[in-house]
Design a protein around this motif. Structure first.
Motif, PDB file in Angstrom:
ATOM      1  N   ILE A  34      37.902  32.942  38.301  1.00 19.98           N
ATOM      2  CA  ILE A  34      38.695  34.426  38.091  1.00 19.98           C
ATOM      3  C   ILE A  34      38.014  35.390  37.224  1.00 19.98           C
ATOM      4  CG2 ILE A  34      40.934  35.332  37.694  1.00 19.98           C
ATOM      5  CD1 ILE A  34      41.290  33.285  39.984  1.00 19.98           C
ATOM      6  N   ALA A  37      42.638  39.743  36.366  1.00 17.02           N
ATOM      7  CA  ALA A  37      43.737  39.457  36.978  1.00 17.02           C
ATOM      8  C   ALA A  37      44.915  40.457  36.379  1.00 17.02           C
ATOM      9  CB  ALA A  37      44.435  38.126  36.576  1.00 17.02           C
ATOM     10  N   ALA A  64      44.661  38.989  41.376  1.00 21.05           N
ATOM     11  CA  ALA A  64      43.570  38.414  40.788  1.00 21.05           C
ATOM     12  C   ALA A  64      42.143  38.550  41.937  1.00 21.05           C
ATOM     13  CB  ALA A  64      43.531  37.061  40.509  1.00 21.05           C
ATOM     14  N   GLY A  66      37.841  37.216  42.275  1.00 24.66           N
ATOM     15  CA  GLY A  66      36.854  36.339  41.589  1.00 24.66           C
ATOM     16  C   GLY A  66      35.782  35.953  42.208  1.00 24.66           C
ATOM     17  N   GLY A 140      46.696  32.908  39.053  1.00 24.09           N
ATOM     18  CA  GLY A 140      45.323  33.668  38.759  1.00 24.09           C
ATOM     19  C   GLY A 140      45.186  33.841  37.223  1.00 24.09           C
ATOM     20  N   SER A 165      40.760  43.439  41.372  1.00 20.48           N
ATOM     21  CA  SER A 165      42.253  42.815  41.199  1.00 20.48           C
ATOM     22  C   SER A 165      43.135  43.718  41.561  1.00 20.48           C
ATOM     23  CB  SER A 165      42.252  42.131  39.790  1.00 20.48           C
ATOM     24  OG  SER A 165      42.222  43.410  38.920  1.00 20.48           O
TER      25      SER A 165
END
Ligand code: CXF
Ligand code: ZN
Length: 369
Positions: A34, A37, A64, A66, A140, A165
């Motif tokens: 991640i 978030a 989130a 990533g 997240g 995000s």
């Protein structure tokens, strides 16, 4: 492996920052590192016990983005190194709604507050060996998450992760409510009640749709200042009957074509309904605490005014379509993302982020890893 995560252990208590065990991805799953978030109010409703989840401890966080670090054997289309936005409703792909491309209505949406993965098992354990849930099948608020491929949308890798995000929840929820639920048209008038993460995106969604009057209502003065930057043409610092009266005064006594209830529906739905023109739309984008089981709308008033009251989760459109589209709009400059972020936090500081949300200081706080 181990990962640091913010756990919901006790109603009304701060999130607990702990190291937990995270299993490798199953056949249809991915390991995601991640990067960012967002602090959405929905997680806060959960922390306060206003929206029940089925188990604790649970890693909260559902907005989130990533980078994929590992993929299961059966994962199609996503590979290690891909940048992804996580979706808080999975698109199972096989239910009645997913078959029609309506992933925001996916049958699995009914299980996102339960805790387990899409396949019903757990990937997370705490130091005592207890299963740890993942809110929205994401979790997240952690350095790493294992999620099903049904919960990710790949994005271009030059999009900054903090901005990516945001298109996981608040932006599609708000922009989509205007575009896809109310279907705001050029020249329409709009009222947005509650200019937080969802509402501010309704404001900019209405602007993108060509609305010519966008009335932003909030009781936090700073949010009204920000709302003008996102396209509000008028602002109202009022609630209840005073809100209705102010909106009627701004619309020649007629009301708006579309009203959006983006905060506290028990208190704002009726005033927004009465600020809506005959034949208009009232769209609810916000959660109501579980303890409130009904909101009174006089049925004769509903009938004779011929208004439509409707719900919109995820902007009433598939996140698989909306996320890439919203990022294209961001690239053209039409959609504001950077301007949504008020403050960033470390994971260890996440409770300060939620205190700032509660104090009305943030449009969006974002945990950056
Ligand atoms: C919510 C919608 C209701 C269930 C949990 C997730 N969405 C975003 O904030
Ligand atoms: Zn959210």
């Amino acid at each position: 492996m181990q990962t640091q995560a913010a756990l919901f252990r006790e109603i009304g208590a701060p999130l607990s920052i702990e190291r937990i065990e995270l299993d490798p991805p199953g056949p249809t799953e991915l390991l995601v590192r991640i990067a960012a978030a967002g602090l959405c109010r929905t997680d806060y409703h959960v922390m306060r016990g206003e929206r029940a989840v089925a188990m604790r401890p649970m890693v909260l966080g559902h907005e989130a983005a990533g980078t994929v670090e590992a993929v299961g054997a059966e994962v199609a289309d996503i590979k290690t190194g891909d940048h992804v936005v996580l979706t808080f409703i999975p698109g199972c792909g096989v239910c009645h709604f997913c078959r029609k491309g309506l992933h925001h209505l996916c049958a699995e949406g009914a299980r996102i507050t339960k805790g387990p993965q899409l396949d019903g098992s757990f990937r997370r354990r705490d130091r005592d060996g207890h299963d740890v849930g993942a809110f929205c099948m994401i979790g997240g608020f952690a350095e790493y998450a294992v999620v099903d491929q049904a919960s990710v949308v790949a994005i271009d890798d030059d999009i900054p992760m903090d901005l990516a995000s945001l298109v996981a929840c608040g932006v599609p929820a708000g922009v989509g409510a205007a575009r896809h639920r109310a279907k705001v048209k050029p020249g329409d008038s709009v009222l947005v009640v509650g200019c937080g993460g969802d509402g501010m995106n309704v404001v900019q969604g209405a602007r993108l749709c060509g609305a010519t009057q966008i009335i932003a209502a909030d009781i936090v003065p700073a949010k009204l200042v920000w709302a003008r930057g996102f396209g509000a043409t008028d602002v109202v610092d009022a609630q209840g009957e005073a809100l209705t009266e102010a909106v009627l005064a701004l619309t020649g006594g007629i009301g708006v074509d579309h009203a959006f209830v983006c905060i506290d529906p028990p208190a704002t739905l009726l005033p927004a309904f009465r600020a809506t023109a005959r034949g208009g739309n009232v769209v609810v984008t916000a959660l109501t605490p579980d303890s409130v089981t009904e909101i009174k709308i006089p049925p004769l008033e509903l009938f004779v005014t011929q208004k439509a009251i409707m719900g919109a989760v995820y902007g009433f459109n598939s996140p698989r379509l909306q996320i890439p589209e919203l990022l294209r709009l961001y690239r053209t400059g039409a959609l504001k993302l950077r301007e949504l972020i008020t403050q960033t936090y470390t994971l260890a500081d996440i409770n300060r982020g939620y205190a700032d949300l509660e104090a009305g200081k943030n449009l969006r706080g974002v945990v950056v890893f």
